[in-house]
Enzyme design. Sequence first.
Site, PDB file in Angstrom:
ATOM      1  N   ARG A 120      44.389  28.013  35.811  1.00  0.00           N
ATOM      2  CA  ARG A 120      43.704  27.303  36.899  1.00  0.00           C
ATOM      3  C   ARG A 120      42.752  26.236  36.355  1.00  0.00           C
ATOM      4  O   ARG A 120      42.438  25.271  37.034  1.00  0.00           O
ATOM      5  CB  ARG A 120      42.981  28.317  37.799  1.00  0.00           C
ATOM      6  CG  ARG A 120      41.828  29.032  37.167  1.00  0.00           C
ATOM      7  CD  ARG A 120      41.454  30.300  37.937  1.00  0.00           C
ATOM      8  NE  ARG A 120      42.427  31.365  37.719  1.00  0.00           N
ATOM      9  CZ  ARG A 120      42.422  32.535  38.373  1.00  0.00           C
ATOM     10  NH1 ARG A 120      41.509  32.790  39.288  1.00  0.00           N
ATOM     11  NH2 ARG A 120      43.333  33.445  38.111  1.00  0.00           N
ATOM     12  N   ASP A 145      54.733  30.906  29.636  1.00  0.00           N
ATOM     13  CA  ASP A 145      53.599  30.460  30.443  1.00  0.00           C
ATOM     14  C   ASP A 145      53.592  28.937  30.647  1.00  0.00           C
ATOM     15  O   ASP A 145      52.689  28.398  31.270  1.00  0.00           O
ATOM     16  CB  ASP A 145      52.285  30.943  29.824  1.00  0.00           C
ATOM     17  CG  ASP A 145      51.229  31.248  30.879  1.00  0.00           C
ATOM     18  OD1 ASP A 145      51.592  31.424  32.062  1.00  0.00           O
ATOM     19  OD2 ASP A 145      50.035  31.293  30.523  1.00  0.00           O
ATOM     20  N   GLU A 201      43.194  30.926  32.363  1.00  0.00           N
ATOM     21  CA  GLU A 201      43.143  29.576  31.802  1.00  0.00           C
ATOM     22  C   GLU A 201      43.974  28.573  32.591  1.00  0.00           C
ATOM     23  O   GLU A 201      43.689  27.380  32.587  1.00  0.00           O
ATOM     24  CB  GLU A 201      43.621  29.612  30.338  1.00  0.00           C
ATOM     25  CG  GLU A 201      45.146  29.574  30.124  1.00  0.00           C
ATOM     26  CD  GLU A 201      45.899  30.775  30.696  1.00  0.00           C
ATOM     27  OE1 GLU A 201      45.273  31.818  30.914  1.00  0.00           O
ATOM     28  OE2 GLU A 201      47.116  30.649  30.942  1.00  0.00           O
ATOM     29  N   ASP A 250      41.357  34.549  30.033  1.00  0.00           N
ATOM     30  CA  ASP A 250      42.774  34.685  30.371  1.00  0.00           C
ATOM     31  C   ASP A 250      43.107  34.001  31.703  1.00  0.00           C
ATOM     32  O   ASP A 250      44.274  33.888  32.057  1.00  0.00           O
ATOM     33  CB  ASP A 250      43.148  36.176  30.410  1.00  0.00           C
ATOM     34  CG  ASP A 250      44.645  36.420  30.300  1.00  0.00           C
ATOM     35  OD1 ASP A 250      45.382  35.445  30.045  1.00  0.00           O
ATOM     36  OD2 ASP A 250      45.061  37.578  30.471  1.00  0.00           O
ATOM     37  N   LYS A 281      44.997  39.499  25.652  1.00  0.00           N
ATOM     38  CA  LYS A 281      45.925  40.343  26.404  1.00  0.00           C
ATOM     39  C   LYS A 281      46.381  41.505  25.529  1.00  0.00           C
ATOM     40  O   LYS A 281      46.603  41.319  24.330  1.00  0.00           O
ATOM     41  CB  LYS A 281      47.181  39.532  26.785  1.00  0.00           C
ATOM     42  CG  LYS A 281      47.024  38.555  27.928  1.00  0.00           C
ATOM     43  CD  LYS A 281      48.357  37.857  28.203  1.00  0.00           C
ATOM     44  CE  LYS A 281      48.234  36.769  29.257  1.00  0.00           C
ATOM     45  NZ  LYS A 281      47.951  37.275  30.606  1.00  0.00           N
TER      46      LYS A 281
HETATM   47  N1  BES Z   1      49.797  33.476  32.604  1.00  0.00           N
HETATM   48  C1  BES Z   1      49.015  34.485  33.221  1.00  0.00           C
HETATM   49  C2  BES Z   1      49.605  35.018  34.513  1.00  0.00           C
HETATM   50  C3  BES Z   1      50.877  35.779  34.434  1.00  0.00           C
HETATM   51  C4  BES Z   1      50.918  37.020  33.824  1.00  0.00           C
HETATM   52  C5  BES Z   1      52.001  35.285  35.048  1.00  0.00           C
HETATM   53  C6  BES Z   1      52.099  37.716  33.796  1.00  0.00           C
HETATM   54  C7  BES Z   1      53.154  35.996  35.031  1.00  0.00           C
HETATM   55  C8  BES Z   1      53.213  37.209  34.399  1.00  0.00           C
HETATM   56  C9  BES Z   1      47.647  33.946  33.559  1.00  0.00           C
HETATM   57  O1  BES Z   1      47.132  32.997  32.689  1.00  0.00           O
HETATM   58  C10 BES Z   1      46.736  35.103  33.540  1.00  0.00           C
HETATM   59  O2  BES Z   1      46.565  35.689  32.504  1.00  0.00           O
HETATM   60  N2  BES Z   1      46.153  35.426  34.679  1.00  0.00           N
HETATM   61  C11 BES Z   1      45.265  36.534  34.801  1.00  0.00           C
HETATM   62  C12 BES Z   1      44.099  36.094  35.643  1.00  0.00           C
HETATM   63  C13 BES Z   1      42.970  37.080  35.695  1.00  0.00           C
HETATM   64  C14 BES Z   1      42.336  37.195  34.346  1.00  0.00           C
HETATM   65  C15 BES Z   1      41.974  36.615  36.717  1.00  0.00           C
HETATM   66  C16 BES Z   1      46.022  37.675  35.473  1.00  0.00           C
HETATM   67  O3  BES Z   1      46.830  37.421  36.380  1.00  0.00           O
HETATM   68  O4  BES Z   1      45.840  38.811  35.049  1.00  0.00           O
HETATM   69 ZN    ZN Z   2      48.506  31.907  31.651  1.00  0.00          ZN
HETATM   70 MN    MN Z   3      46.143  33.847  31.046  1.00  0.00          MN
END
Ligand code: BES
Ligand code: ZN
Ligand code: MN
Length: 468
Positions: A320, A257, A318, A316, A246
Amino acid sequence: MPLTFAAADATAVPLHAVCPQTLAGWLDGRPAADRGWIEAQGFRAEPGEVALLSDPAGGIAAAVLGCGSPAARARRRFALAAAATKLPARTYRLTLDPDGAALSAEEVAEAALGWLLSGYAFRRYRAAPERAVARLQAPAGIDAARLEAIAAAEALTRDLINTPANDLGPAELQAATELLAEEFGATVTAVVGEELLSANLPLIHTVGAGSARRPRLVDLRWGEAGPRLTLVGKGVVFDTGGLNLKPGNSMALMKKDMGGAATALGLARMIMAAGWPVRLRLLLPVAENAVSGTAFRPGDILKSRKGLTVEINNTDAEGRLILADALALADAEAPDALISFATLTGAARVALGPDLAPVFTDDDALAAALADAGARVRDPVWRMPFWAPYESLIEPGIADLDNAPAGGMGGAITAALFLRRFVSEAGRFAHLDIYGWQPKDAPARPRGGVGQGARAAFEALPQVLGLP
Ligand code: BES
Ligand code: ZN
Ligand code: MN
């Protein structure tokens, strides 16, 4: 500072809740000096506004609390609780103005809970002086013990989210679960590190493989009889994004998280404190999504507990993955209700903002019960669709599933569809994609970790499960 109501006290300061439309009439019934003084302060009975009335000796005779109009109250959750941080440190006794029918019993409960939660502060790293605070006697007609239990649970959730990842790793999250279990006579088992492989929880193992701190599945059980209720919470103690790192801005808040796990723990605490006649199970897949030579990679194809193969298109995505194995395990004993909480997607925030949590379920009654309950207790959730036409987006061709469809369109939906693949009877399943964070100070919610959906579920589930 305990998040409890003050003991009944004859010297408590009366706190008159007055609404704009009844303000003039209420003032008419007061002595001229009070009337003049309230008017001189420009008091308009806005929600959460306060004014003080003095006694002849210069003390506080009474306080006035503005209720605002119903429309104004609807705009700001826990608006009346703003009074808790404005009033001098005394004990207050809420009295509704005679026309106080303007405040429903639910709004009185909201104000009372908000008052309790206003006492929350995260003090672990800064010995903030214990300031004296305004305390409230339990208003008539509310269930004081229930609200105190909810406040204690919410404080647990917030403390866990606010604790940074250096002090809250997978072992510490397990320890927090064990501490809670001890308090309520629940049992906890955990599958840790390499044991995850022999226990057939491969995705939890893989997501945690890049961290020096071993991933795990924490499994709490409580209650001997009654319907089976299983809660699942995403416990990523820190999400760097893995090799698909990220950017700094996106990583900044990722100690939160594990907000799904913290929220599920809070809900479990409410249920155990209330003594529900259920067989409760809490499953927390816990891992740190880190970067190292042993981290999983984009392009890897993994086999899940359920046997479905997953192509990793983004490390990222992860959450799911660890939830997939936990849900498959939960599903095996066919619980009567299965609820997951997870800070799963940024897309959920884009869709509904930080304050309103999407809920996905195929059960119309469960969806309605959660939405209704959430509106009543001011813990709002909004139904989003398991939109079957998007199923093809999570099918990469080379494996059964793609963890991160390119383009990210409908990202909260595709993540939810991914989870649903691991549950056999989707009807009893609800998934909440929560934010778990209050971006700026608001009444009853200081900036920082916050539970979402737990109070809605606590309110809705008795009916859903047919509890007496
Ligand atoms: N933990 C994050 C989602 C998240 C980000 C929740 C910011 C709340 C605030 C999750 O693990 C993630 O990184 N999801 C990605 C998925 C994508 C790579 C398909 C996302 O939402 O960008
Ligand atoms: Zn996450
Ligand atoms: Mn993530």
